[in-house]
Design a protein around this motif. Sequence first.
Motif, PDB file in Angstrom:
ATOM      1  N   LEU A  63      66.107  69.638  87.353  1.00  0.00           N
ATOM      2  CA  LEU A  63      66.192  70.990  86.802  1.00  0.00           C
ATOM      3  C   LEU A  63      66.540  72.000  87.882  1.00  0.00           C
ATOM      4  CD1 LEU A  63      63.245  70.975  84.236  1.00  0.00           C
ATOM      5  CD2 LEU A  63      65.592  70.155  84.004  1.00  0.00           C
ATOM      6  N   GLU A  64      66.981  73.177  87.455  1.00  0.00           N
ATOM      7  CA  GLU A  64      67.498  74.183  88.391  1.00  0.00           C
ATOM      8  C   GLU A  64      66.451  74.669  89.382  1.00  0.00           C
ATOM      9  OE1 GLU A  64      69.467  77.328  86.366  1.00  0.00           O
ATOM     10  OE2 GLU A  64      70.994  76.042  85.472  1.00  0.00           O
ATOM     11  N   GLN A 167      65.589  70.098  98.406  1.00  0.00           N
ATOM     12  CA  GLN A 167      66.887  69.654  97.918  1.00  0.00           C
ATOM     13  C   GLN A 167      67.113  68.187  98.295  1.00  0.00           C
ATOM     14  OE1 GLN A 167      68.944  74.079  98.067  1.00  0.00           O
ATOM     15  NE2 GLN A 167      69.947  72.404  99.090  1.00  0.00           N
ATOM     16  N   SER A 168      66.072  67.396  98.015  1.00  0.00           N
ATOM     17  CA  SER A 168      66.126  65.959  98.259  1.00  0.00           C
ATOM     18  C   SER A 168      65.296  65.265  97.193  1.00  0.00           C
ATOM     19  CB  SER A 168      65.600  65.617  99.653  1.00  0.00           C
ATOM     20  OG  SER A 168      65.625  64.222  99.877  1.00  0.00           O
ATOM     21  N   PHE A 169      65.874  64.282  96.527  1.00  0.00           N
ATOM     22  CA  PHE A 169      65.204  63.590  95.440  1.00  0.00           C
ATOM     23  C   PHE A 169      65.222  62.093  95.734  1.00  0.00           C
ATOM     24  CE2 PHE A 169      65.637  61.704  91.021  1.00  0.00           C
ATOM     25  CZ  PHE A 169      64.282  61.739  90.769  1.00  0.00           C
ATOM     26  N   ALA A 170      64.050  61.481  95.804  1.00  0.00           N
ATOM     27  CA  ALA A 170      63.942  60.049  96.091  1.00  0.00           C
ATOM     28  C   ALA A 170      63.096  59.387  95.010  1.00  0.00           C
ATOM     29  CB  ALA A 170      63.315  59.824  97.464  1.00  0.00           C
ATOM     30  N   PHE A 171      63.482  58.176  94.622  1.00  0.00           N
ATOM     31  CA  PHE A 171      62.756  57.475  93.576  1.00  0.00           C
ATOM     32  C   PHE A 171      62.961  55.972  93.727  1.00  0.00           C
ATOM     33  CE2 PHE A 171      66.974  58.516  92.107  1.00  0.00           C
ATOM     34  CZ  PHE A 171      67.417  57.377  91.447  1.00  0.00           C
ATOM     35  N   MET A 172      62.015  55.208  93.196  1.00  0.00           N
ATOM     36  CA  MET A 172      62.123  53.760  93.174  1.00  0.00           C
ATOM     37  C   MET A 172      63.158  53.355  92.127  1.00  0.00           C
ATOM     38  SD  MET A 172      60.142  52.611  95.493  1.00  0.00           S
ATOM     39  CE  MET A 172      60.267  50.876  95.052  1.00  0.00           C
ATOM     40  N   VAL A 181      71.880  60.062  88.121  1.00  0.00           N
ATOM     41  CA  VAL A 181      71.219  61.286  88.575  1.00  0.00           C
ATOM     42  C   VAL A 181      72.158  62.439  88.282  1.00  0.00           C
ATOM     43  CG1 VAL A 181      70.375  62.594  90.557  1.00  0.00           C
ATOM     44  CG2 VAL A 181      69.838  60.162  90.360  1.00  0.00           C
ATOM     45  N   VAL A 182      71.676  63.430  87.536  1.00  0.00           N
ATOM     46  CA  VAL A 182      72.468  64.613  87.192  1.00  0.00           C
ATOM     47  C   VAL A 182      71.919  65.790  87.991  1.00  0.00           C
ATOM     48  CG1 VAL A 182      73.247  66.131  85.341  1.00  0.00           C
ATOM     49  CG2 VAL A 182      72.880  63.686  84.878  1.00  0.00           C
ATOM     50  N   LEU A 183      72.751  66.341  88.883  1.00  0.00           N
ATOM     51  CA  LEU A 183      72.328  67.461  89.728  1.00  0.00           C
ATOM     52  C   LEU A 183      72.394  68.775  88.956  1.00  0.00           C
ATOM     53  CD1 LEU A 183      74.163  66.562  93.076  1.00  0.00           C
ATOM     54  CD2 LEU A 183      71.839  65.983  92.384  1.00  0.00           C
ATOM     55  N   PRO A 184      71.634  69.793  89.383  1.00  0.00           N
ATOM     56  CA  PRO A 184      71.727  71.100  88.728  1.00  0.00           C
ATOM     57  C   PRO A 184      73.126  71.697  88.895  1.00  0.00           C
ATOM     58  CG  PRO A 184      69.781  70.948  90.149  1.00  0.00           C
ATOM     59  CD  PRO A 184      70.631  69.774  90.462  1.00  0.00           C
ATOM     60  N   VAL A 185      73.472  72.604  88.000  1.00  0.00           N
ATOM     61  CA  VAL A 185      74.768  73.289  88.091  1.00  0.00           C
ATOM     62  C   VAL A 185      74.862  74.035  89.419  1.00  0.00           C
ATOM     63  CG1 VAL A 185      76.231  75.078  87.079  1.00  0.00           C
ATOM     64  CG2 VAL A 185      74.938  73.539  85.594  1.00  0.00           C
ATOM     65  N   TYR A 232      70.993  66.890  98.296  1.00  0.00           N
ATOM     66  CA  TYR A 232      72.038  67.708  97.711  1.00  0.00           C
ATOM     67  C   TYR A 232      71.976  69.138  98.245  1.00  0.00           C
ATOM     68  CZ  TYR A 232      68.149  68.815  94.526  1.00  0.00           C
ATOM     69  OH  TYR A 232      66.935  69.184  94.007  1.00  0.00           O
ATOM     70  N   TYR A 233      73.000  69.926  97.956  1.00  0.00           N
ATOM     71  CA  TYR A 233      73.148  71.260  98.530  1.00  0.00           C
ATOM     72  C   TYR A 233      73.991  72.108  97.585  1.00  0.00           C
ATOM     73  CZ  TYR A 233      77.317  68.650  99.745  1.00  0.00           C
ATOM     74  OH  TYR A 233      78.425  67.853  99.678  1.00  0.00           O
ATOM     75  N   THR A 234      73.985  73.412  97.781  1.00  0.00           N
ATOM     76  CA  THR A 234      74.823  74.280  96.960  1.00  0.00           C
ATOM     77  C   THR A 234      76.289  74.010  97.267  1.00  0.00           C
ATOM     78  OG1 THR A 234      74.689  76.040  98.612  1.00  0.00           O
ATOM     79  CG2 THR A 234      73.073  76.094  96.838  1.00  0.00           C
ATOM     80  N   GLU A 235      77.131  74.083  96.255  1.00  0.00           N
ATOM     81  CA  GLU A 235      78.545  73.766  96.424  1.00  0.00           C
ATOM     82  C   GLU A 235      79.216  74.704  97.419  1.00  0.00           C
ATOM     83  OE1 GLU A 235      79.986  74.030  92.446  1.00  0.00           O
ATOM     84  OE2 GLU A 235      79.599  71.907  92.018  1.00  0.00           O
TER      85      GLU A 235
END
Length: 288
Positions: A63-64, A167-172, A181-185, A232-235
């Motif tokens: 989510l954003e 701004q880092s997402f980790a999962f098993m 994985v869908v990143l925020p807009v 991830y990071y802002t575009e």
Amino acid sequence: MKMRTKSIFMLLALLVVFMSGCIDQKKEIVLDEPGNISNYEFEVFLDDWDNNIPANTTTYYILEDKTEVQVVHIVINSSKLEIYPPDTLGGGSGEEPIRNFVLLVEPANETVASPKTFMWLANSSNVSDLNYTLTQEIARNMKVINLEFEEPVTGFIAYTLDIPATQSFAFMKPDSEFIRVVLPVGFATGNRIFGIARPEPYDVSVDEEGRQTLLWISSKMGEREEAIQVKYYTESAPMYFFAAIVALLFGVGLVISRYSQSKKELESVREVFELEKEYEAKERRKKK
């Protein structure tokens, strides 16, 4: 003899402590009410490699606010699902391990796993009334939530997890053939300076809402790749970074240019001063 008895007693005590630590303690999770169906996106992801048949898929929608992730599973003929909360890998609070739990499933022996079935479930307005249990335990030194049904089911399972506000997402890696994985807009990944996904995704695309979507195929991943991490990071970050580098180089160029100019001016003044000294020396020699 007393010493031997004491040693045996201590050995037994240590064995009891060791065994108690090895036994996984299960804790049942009781949810107060069903989740809100409208909060989730129930996309029918098709297996293009198998004649457009739906496949077991896990999709993470970050989510954003970057503090929550919505997870949507497509399950086919499954009676158990293992959920690894973010605090399994060192994040999350663990106070409320799972929220907004939604079931849109039907008994597998009464359902055909077809796109039509999943489209019907995705447009459903009522959650499924099937018995299930949710338990939390520590297995293999990792926290895991077990979702179990009385019989195999087919359909959608959705829930929300808290994640660290970074701004880092980790999962098993879940037990699904397809992992998304869908990143925020407005966010992206793939720049080695700002952040990449590990392991490298099988495919990267942009959906209709402009969100970058990463795809992994479980059967194409190595056995050692048990966890997935996405930084991830802002575009706009690379553009601003490049602009800052250009501005910095321009500033450095101005400083060097100014220094060079000042050095030339000082050398000119020194030459004039040297000439004046030589002239004065010559005049003194003439007077002598």
